[in-house]
Design an enzyme around this catalytic site. Structure first.
Site, PDB file in Angstrom:
ATOM      1  N   ASP A 210       1.262  -3.028  -4.077  1.00 52.91           N
ATOM      2  CA  ASP A 210       0.510  -2.616  -5.257  1.00 52.91           C
ATOM      3  C   ASP A 210       1.369  -2.754  -6.521  1.00 52.91           C
ATOM      4  O   ASP A 210       2.586  -2.910  -6.450  1.00 52.91           O
ATOM      5  CB  ASP A 210       0.091  -1.155  -5.058  1.00 52.91           C
TER       6      ASP A 210
ATOM      7  N   ASP B  58      -9.457   0.155  -9.855  1.00 58.32           N
ATOM      8  CA  ASP B  58      -9.748   1.157  -8.838  1.00 58.32           C
ATOM      9  C   ASP B  58     -11.166   1.701  -8.995  1.00 58.32           C
ATOM     10  O   ASP B  58     -11.669   1.829 -10.112  1.00 58.32           O
ATOM     11  CB  ASP B  58      -8.788   2.349  -8.970  1.00 58.32           C
TER      12      ASP B  58
END
Length: 453
Positions: free
Chosen positions: A294, A354
């Site tokens: 990430d 997200d």
């Protein structure tokens, strides 16, 4: 680093029907098609400009800008026109479009190729055709179907404990959910950069992997491999392993998150590269074979590196080190990653910001967590699925506390991409359980249904 913009084309448009697709820099950067009189989504503060958009790049008002890729449907029945980086793995020019007197004026600050696409399907079909050409030119294999996943993040966030993992592992059996991978997310580690040192909420990473595997499932784990926290042991003991700002002395600033500044690991430094390989080889030896990596944008930021390598070369070499350490069979999911420079490196890729238990990003910034923002960019990047990688639309959340959960589940299902549940499984009601079971049972659909926009 920035070059002047050179005119490329002047295209007549029908302002009432024309559409422009902007491709954002990285996973979280807003990407999708707009009417030509619309205001595209832009950063709402300097920190998000660094963390979620292309660092150091601003776009003038009244201008569309794609990072390495921009498409125009003139809206008058003429072919879709597309401009793309000539060498997307190594150089990603910014491509601008401005509407003046009924014409689209297109320019770029580096080498691009122009394509036109006849036929149906609009912008998505044109983008898909371009992607097919890239895949063919690079000789990329078809992506492997994704395993089904349970991920700790959207229920527990950084407060996750080892006991939370055990509870959900048991619930998968009790509830009969077909989960292939149990993925531990952010919160097991003591600090960003100190990946092998546990937080106080975990007893044994290897022991947990054993328990997951004994249940017949695969063990997965999250890292942000290029990020280093200022208060980490790594930063204290090896300051020479950090990418430097242009002045060559202060550490490069990669934005702020988790309440502190972010530094960047310089994987062109031989010892830092050795450390990165050791981290992933250790996790792999412990039994983890699904890796979510990430905040990858940090590895592609301009800065002063040990080897003098440019940012995109350093980025691709850094990901190659990770792949070398985990082996060809392990599954690698990218997130927060520069999109075009990542082609050919990943099994799956997050293609949106997200999601969240709520609909709208709290700040109104479409790079920030929120279902609406995740849907906009996820739909805009559907053409990448089954070509560059398996698209990851982000996790299903189906528990009763999640706003508009039916709509979010429908989006995740429609993408046909990576299916990951991120609820405390025992909190699911009948609808949530049935929906989770259905989505986890559907195999990854790599054939595209020619989505149009």
């Amino acid at each position: 680093m920035h070059h002047p913009f050179t005119p490329l084309a002047s295209v007549p448009v029908d302002p009432a029907h024309a559409r422009v697709h902007e491709e954002g820099w990285q996973s979280w950067s807003p990407s999708g098609a707009y009417a030509v009189d619309a205001a595209p989504y832009r950063p709402t503060n300097d920190n998000w400009a660094t963390v979620c958009y292309r660092p150091g790049v601003t776009v003038p008002a009244g201008t569309f800008q794609g990072e390495g890729l921009l498409a125009l449907d003139p809206g008058d029945g003429s072919p879709v026109r597309l401009w793309a980086a000539a060498d997307p793995l190594r150089s990603v020019p910014s491509i601008r479009l401005q509407i003046r007197d009924g014409r689209a004026e297109v320019s770029a600050d580096g080498p691009v190729t122009e394509h036109s696409h006849e036929g149906t399907g609009g912008i998505q079909a044109a983008l898909a055709a371009w992607a097919d050409g890239v895949v063919q030119a690079l000789g990329l294999p078809a992506p492997r179907p994704a395993p089904t996943v349970w991920c700790s993040w959207y229920e527990y966030f950084t407060a996750v404990t080892e006991d939370d993992i055990h509870e959900n592992l048991g619930a998968m059996d009790t509830l009969g959910l077909p989960v292939d991978v149990v993925q531990i997310d952010d919160g097991y580690q003591s600090a960003l950069g100190d990946w092998l040192t546990l937080s106080g909420r975990f007893r044994s990473r290897a022991g947990l992997a054993d328990t997951i595997r004994e249940s017949g499932r695969r063990a997965g784990i999250w890292t942000a491999p290029f990020l280093v926290a200022p208060d980490s042991e790594l930063a204290a003991e090896h300051p020479d392993w950090l990418v430097r700002a242009a002045d060559g002395t202060t550490p490069l600033h990669a934005g702020r998150n988790w309440g502190h500044d972010l530094h960047v690991l310089d994987t062109t430094h031989p010892h830092a590269a050795g450390y990165l390989v050791d981290v992933f080889a250790t996790l792999r030896a412990e039994g983890y074979d699904y890796f979510k990596v990430d905040f990858l944008y940090a590895g592609a930021m301009d800065g002063a590196r040990h080897s003098g390598a440019d940012a995109l070369t350093a980025y691709r070499e850094g990901i190659a080190l990770i792949r070398q350490a985990i082996g060809p069979d392990a599954y690698l999911l990218g997130c927060g990653a520069p999109i075009l420079p990542s082609i050919g490196l990943f099994d799956a890729m997050r293609v949106s910001p997200d999601t969240a238990p709520y609909r709208d990003p709290e700040s109104g910034d479409f790079s920030q967590p929120g279902q609406e923002a995740a849907e906009f960019t996820g739909v805009g990047r559907q053409w990448q699925h089954g070509r560059f990688w398996v698209n990851d639309p982000d996790c299903l959340m189906a528990r009763p506390a999640v706003e508009t959960r039916e709509r979010w589940a429908a989006h995740v299902e429609a993408t046909g991409g990576l299916m990951a549940s991120s609820d405390r499984l025992l909190s699911l009601d009948d609808w949530g359980l049935a929906t989770t079971r259905r989505l986890l049972t559907a195999p990854t659909r790599l054939a595209l249904e020619g989505a149009s926009q």
